[in-house]
Scaffold this active site. Structure first.
Site, PDB file in Angstrom:
ATOM      1  CD  GLU A 142       5.531   4.045  -7.653  1.00 17.89           C
ATOM      2  OE1 GLU A 142       5.566   3.228  -7.357  1.00 17.89           O
ATOM      3  OE2 GLU A 142       4.788   4.497  -6.272  1.00 17.89           O
TER       4      GLU A 142
ATOM      5  CG  ASP B 116       7.284   2.680  -0.728  1.00 14.21           C
ATOM      6  OD1 ASP B 116       7.572   2.122   0.117  1.00 14.21           O
ATOM      7  OD2 ASP B 116       6.298   3.278  -1.574  1.00 14.21           O
TER       8      ASP B 116
ATOM      9  CE1 TYR C 146       6.435  10.336   0.122  1.00 11.39           C
ATOM     10  CE2 TYR C 146       7.984  11.146  -2.172  1.00 11.39           C
ATOM     11  CZ  TYR C 146       7.723  10.103  -0.941  1.00 11.39           C
ATOM     12  OH  TYR C 146       8.671   9.457  -1.271  1.00 11.39           O
TER      13      TYR C 146
HETATM   14  C1  GLA Z   1       5.954   6.077   0.505  1.00 11.89           C
HETATM   15  C2  GLA Z   1       7.641   6.607  -0.631  1.00 11.89           C
HETATM   16  C3  GLA Z   1       8.328   6.030  -0.116  1.00 11.89           C
HETATM   17  C4  GLA Z   1       8.916   7.166   1.056  1.00 11.89           C
HETATM   18  C5  GLA Z   1       7.535   6.718   1.970  1.00 11.89           C
HETATM   19  C6  GLA Z   1       8.043   7.432   3.740  1.00 11.89           C
HETATM   20  O1  GLA Z   1       5.948   4.984   1.076  1.00 11.89           O
HETATM   21  O2  GLA Z   1       6.711   5.954  -1.531  1.00 11.89           O
HETATM   22  O3  GLA Z   1      10.075   6.408  -0.984  1.00 11.89           O
HETATM   23  O4  GLA Z   1       9.203   7.418   0.935  1.00 11.89           O
HETATM   24  O5  GLA Z   1       6.543   7.549   1.364  1.00 11.89           O
HETATM   25  O6  GLA Z   1       8.652   6.786   4.343  1.00 11.89           O
END
Ligand code: GLA
Length: 356
Positions: free
Chosen positions: A142, A154, A201
């Site tokens: 990813e 995740d 993000y």
């Molecule tokens: C997304 C990212 C995770 C994490 C969350 C926030 O889901 O994929 O790695 O950083 O945001 O907690």
């Protein structure tokens, strides 16, 4: 030999935007899964098909990294690439994919896809890779192939989670602990369109890294609240305060769960949401309205889950209150003229495994 494997999506109980700060997270796997059936082709070509695009076939030989592209097939290609980068050879195969993980709701449908493909290919190739190394290999697909700078939460949840448990993950050491979790979590998919997700993000992540540099610590995991007060920039101070306070909330949650005081984690969940709203600024009106309505209807606690900017809220509720909380959120959404939400109860489910 034909191999089938499946992997789940996730919600995060608490510990948001802490994974890429070397902190703590506490996700659990959802009962929704992505399944991959891999059949070796005996050729130098991969083919990918899916239930949701009947007749659609994607063919490729050696996947080349092309960050920036964002088709779901890139997550498949990315996993093959990541395995090859780690020095593993796998025979080309037909990969057929089906899934009931909701897409675009922040429930990690991409991690489910990566981890299902990875689990199938490890078996198909007879690869000797310790299970605890798999999340990192999926995350690399990813990060470096698809080009999304996500942390490791995740993929860890999708691979390592156990039914009936939340997964405490130390994102620095990658040590895990399976925490029994038996309470009713109502997941409310707000259906809010994701806005500006990728850029925001990456920006949050960069700000956190800059804060750690200014404090001369390896990551915000190593900072405390008095350090945060020393940061020069007010925005950076708020971002860092979220991360530092959120890590503490994860550990407090785990302590309460260990003591059997499950309802008392509610206020920590709600504090987490407030911190994500005011300090980390990753909520949207739909998330805030869902949390407020769930709390007003009697939830012990509620918070957004996942990256934010849309997606889902989770609420800790009494089983008998599920319908009332759901209706209250639906009414609040109707009053605000939002798209109707979709709510469901999710029990902590199993991580990735082979299918018979
Ligand atoms: C997304 C990212 C995770 C994490 C969350 C926030 O889901 O994929 O790695 O950083 O945001 O907690």
């Amino acid at each position: 030999m034909r191999v089938s494997a499946s992997a789940p999506g996730r919600v995060n109980l608490i510990g948001e935007h802490t994974d890429y700060n070397a902190g703590f997270v506490l996700p659990f796997a959802l009962p929704f899964r992505t399944t991959v059936t891999a059949t070796p082709t005996g050729l130098d070509e991969w083919t990918v098909t899916s239930d949701w695009s009947p007749g659609g076939v994607t063919r490729f030989d050696r996947p080349q990294a092309a960050p920036g592209s964002a088709s779901w097939v890139d997550y498949v290609r990315g996993v093959i690439w990541s395995l090859q980068e780690e020095g593993h050879e796998i025979p080309c195969a037909d990969l057929h994919i089906s899934s009931d993980v909701p897409v675009g709701s922040g429930l990690s449908s991409s991690a489910a896809l990566e981890c299902a493909v990875l689990t199938a290919l490890v078996e198909l190739g007879g690869l000797d890779i310790p299970t605890e190394d798999l999340p990192r290999i999926a995350q690399r697909a990813e990060n470096d192939f698809v080009g999304v700078p996500c942390g490791i939460m995740d993929q860890s949840a999708s691979i390592l989670a156990r039914a009936g448990h939340a997964l405490l993950l130390d994102c620095r050491t990658l040590e895990t602990e399976h925490i029994p979790f038996d309470a009713t979590i109502l997941v409310i998919d707000t259906k809010a369109p994701h806005r500006l997700v990728d850029g925001e993000y990456a920006q949050r992540r960069a700000t956190c890294e800059a804060a750690a540099r200014e404090l001369l610590v390896p990551a915000l995991r190593d900072a405390d609240l008095s350090d945060v007060d020393r940061l020069s920039d007010p925005v950076m101070r708020r971002r860092a305060r979220h991360v530092v306070s959120e890590n503490a909330r994860v550990l407090e949650t785990v302590a309460l769960l260990a003591a059997g005081r499950v309802h008392e984690i509610g206020p920590l969940m709600t504090d987490s949401h407030t911190s994500l709203k005011n300090d980390f600024e990753v909520t949207v009106p739909e998330l805030d309205v869902a949390v407020a309505a769930a709390l007003e209807a009697g939830a012990y606690g509620a918070r957004m889950t996942g990256g934010g900017f849309g997606g889902c809220v989770i609420a800790l509720v009494e089983p008998r209150d599920v319908a009332f909380v759901t209706e209250s959120v639906e009414s609040a959404f109707a009053r605000s003229k939002f798209t109707p939400p979709h709510a469901f109860v999710a029990a902590p489910s199993a991580g990735a495994h082979l299918e018979k």
